[in-house]
Design a protein around this motif. Structure first.
Motif, short mmCIF file in Angstrom:
data_model
loop_
_atom_site.label_atom_id
_atom_site.label_comp_id
_atom_site.label_asym_id
_atom_site.label_seq_id
_atom_site.Cartn_x
_atom_site.Cartn_y
_atom_site.Cartn_z
N ASN A 220 0.69 -1.03 0.10
CA ASN A 220 -0.07 0.14 0.11
C ASN A 220 0.89 1.18 -0.13
OD1 ASN A 220 -2.92 -0.80 0.59
ND2 ASN A 220 -1.79 -2.12 1.26
N TYR A 221 0.80 2.31 -0.84
CA TYR A 221 1.74 3.05 -1.20
C TYR A 221 1.14 4.54 -1.22
CZ TYR A 221 5.11 5.97 -3.71
OH TYR A 221 6.00 7.22 -4.11
N ILE A 222 1.76 5.32 -0.41
CA ILE A 222 1.60 6.77 -0.27
C ILE A 222 3.10 7.43 -0.58
CG2 ILE A 222 1.61 6.81 2.23
CD1 ILE A 222 -0.51 9.42 1.76
N THR A 223 3.35 8.55 -1.13
CA THR A 223 4.52 9.32 -1.42
C THR A 223 5.11 9.46 -0.03
OG1 THR A 223 3.37 11.26 -1.57
CG2 THR A 223 4.51 10.01 -3.46
N SER A 224 6.39 9.59 0.42
CA SER A 224 6.81 9.93 1.87
C SER A 224 6.78 11.23 2.12
CB SER A 224 8.41 9.41 1.68
OG SER A 224 9.03 10.32 0.84
N SER A 225 6.46 11.99 1.06
CA SER A 225 6.36 13.45 1.36
C SER A 225 4.80 13.79 1.53
CB SER A 225 6.72 14.34 -0.04
OG SER A 225 5.85 13.88 -1.15
N ALA A 226 3.64 12.98 1.56
CA ALA A 226 2.34 13.13 1.74
C ALA A 226 1.73 12.74 2.90
CB ALA A 226 1.51 12.70 0.46
N TRP B 239 1.02 -3.56 4.15
CA TRP B 239 0.66 -1.99 4.51
C TRP B 239 1.96 -1.44 4.85
CZ3 TRP B 239 -3.40 0.67 3.82
CH2 TRP B 239 -3.26 2.04 4.16
N GLY B 240 2.01 -0.25 3.86
CA GLY B 240 3.26 0.55 4.51
C GLY B 240 4.51 0.32 3.67
N PHE B 241 5.14 1.52 2.92
CA PHE B 241 6.44 1.19 1.98
C PHE B 241 7.64 1.92 2.73
CE2 PHE B 241 8.86 2.10 -1.70
CZ PHE B 241 9.25 0.67 -1.88
N ILE B 242 7.38 3.39 2.90
CA ILE B 242 8.47 3.99 3.11
C ILE B 242 8.18 5.10 4.42
CG2 ILE B 242 8.10 5.79 1.29
CD1 ILE B 242 11.06 5.96 0.94
N GLU B 243 8.96 5.17 5.07
CA GLU B 243 8.77 6.17 6.16
C GLU B 243 8.74 7.52 5.73
OE1 GLU B 243 11.73 7.66 10.07
OE2 GLU B 243 12.47 6.88 8.22
N GLY B 244 7.50 8.22 6.23
CA GLY B 244 7.17 9.46 5.77
C GLY B 244 6.07 10.22 6.73
N LYS B 245 5.39 11.10 6.13
CA LYS B 245 4.60 11.76 6.86
C LYS B 245 3.34 11.12 7.22
CE LYS B 245 3.82 16.11 5.65
NZ LYS B 245 3.66 17.38 4.78
#
Length: 383
Positions: free
Chosen positions: A59-65, A330-336
């Motif tokens: 499940n992906y969301i950009t780290s900046s969002a 769930w979860g791909f990259i550490e971010g907001k």
């Protein structure tokens, strides 16, 4: 290609002759009658799935969002991050991502929204990654507002993720035409796009968010969602997508038909392929898989992996591969979104990253949280 012999069972035997009649609609229409799209039967779903590689992604969301709005709105649409992060995904063998949309994006700027979706798909395709888009979502903040999004609450899991439709829109039937337009136009725009692997029409539709927003949540949400989710399936299907539709079971007792909630029966009946969530250990997820195999359709796990709950890549991926089940953690990259913090961060104070990350695979700088994990993912995908 990833093949499977599917038990082709009669949908009429599972759900009754009414459903069988529904599926025969297209066959009995003459050339002068408008074609009505119907739910895929087990044979068609199995034929589609046999053509797919083993679906492995996140499940992906950009780290900046912080949420879906910030990911997709023009001012914060981060193509550099998307390119960099999907390159990381491809590098560990992932071939798909599950990505959330939002109805307010369509209301705000439909053409710009579609242009950004096209840009996203172009980048994903460059990395040989296909996308499962999620149209609606009943989890986290029930009051979404388009525009500039708030900053994350320090050390809190998904502190800014937003529902769609929001609680007010969910209860206001005068907004349904707007929601229908969002669904039909979005699905139609990409209905024959090979870069889109599937449409997840509604994520955890009856989730009450009691641990986070329980004090302001709609207690009888299911009463509003149940009739609407049937409409959403119909709206999406009216756009004649070549990709399957689904909505994933996520809680409750799925052991037999009698134990299914009304909304779960709709989710199963209307899904072309069966999807589900499980953050439990290997024994429990295998039990869930065996329960759902009775429908004779392909299975896709669209959420798993919570390390402290013994849901890890090493424990779960072999079970999913054994049963030919698609795998989206769930979860791909550490971010907001801060989903490396656990669910209990809403009630328990954290001042630094948890001793064991809850979700996510990579740190912000692109290095793996655990090298042994990414090595394991690479190896099991190649096997």
């Amino acid at each position: 290609m990833y093949k499977k012999l599917f038990l082709v069972c009669s949908v009429a035997a599972i759900f009754g002759c009414g459903q069988s009649q529904k599926q025969e609609t297209k066959e009995t229409q003459n050339e002068d009658t408008p074609v009505t799209a119907t739910v895929w039967d087990a044979a068609k779903a199995g034929e589609w799935y046999a053509k797919q590689d083993w679906l492995v992604g996140a499940n992906y969301i950009t780290s900046s969002a912080i949420n879906q709005l910030e990911m997709w709105q023009a001012e914060t649409f981060d193509t550099a991050a998307i390119d960099r992060e999907l390159s990381l995904a491809a590098g560990i063998g992932m071939n798909t991502m599950r990505v959330f949309l939002h109805d307010l994006l369509h209301q705000q700027d439909p053409q710009g929204f579609f242009q950004r979706m096209e840009q996203f798909l172009e980048i994903a395709d460059k990395h040989h990654i296909r996308i499962m888009f999620v149209l609606f979502d009943s989890v986290w903040d029930p009051n979404p507002v388009a525009g500039k999004q708030r900053a994350p609450k320090p050390h809190v899991h998904n502190s800014g993720w937003v529902q769609n439709p929001g609680i007010k829109a969910l209860q206001d039937s005068t907004q349904y035409p707007r929601l229908e337009k969002y669904v039909t136009e979005t699905v139609k725009k990409f209905a024959s796009d090979k870069r889109v692997v599937c449409w997840d029409v509604w994520n955890e539709p009856d989730n009450l968010n009691q641990s986070a927003y329980g004090a302001v949540e709609l207690k009888n949400k299911a009463d509003f969602v149940l009739p609407l989710i049937s409409k959403v399936f119909a709206w999406a299907r009216s756009a004649a997508p070549e990709q399957p539709l689904t909505s994933g079971l996520w809680a409750g007792d799925w052991s037999e038909e009698a134990t299914l909630k009304p909304i779960e029966k709709v989710m199963i009946t209307e899904s072309d392929v069966i999807s589900f969530h499980s953050y439990d250990d290997s024994t429990e997820i295998e039990k869930r898989i065996i329960q759902l195999e009775r429908y004779g359709k392909p299975l896709i796990c669209t959420e798993y992996m919570a390390r402290p709950r013994k849901s890890t890549f090493e424990s779960i991926m072999p079970i999913l591969k054994k049963h030919k089940v698609g795998a989206y953690n769930w979860g791909f990259i550490e971010g907001k979104s801060q989903t490396n913090y656990p669910w209990d961060s809403w009630s328990k104070r954290y001042t630094a990253e948890p001793p064991l990350w809850f979700h996510d695979i990579f740190r912000k700088n692109g290095t793996p949280y655990l090298q042994k994990e990414v090595d394991f993912i690479k190896n099991i995908v190649k096997q």
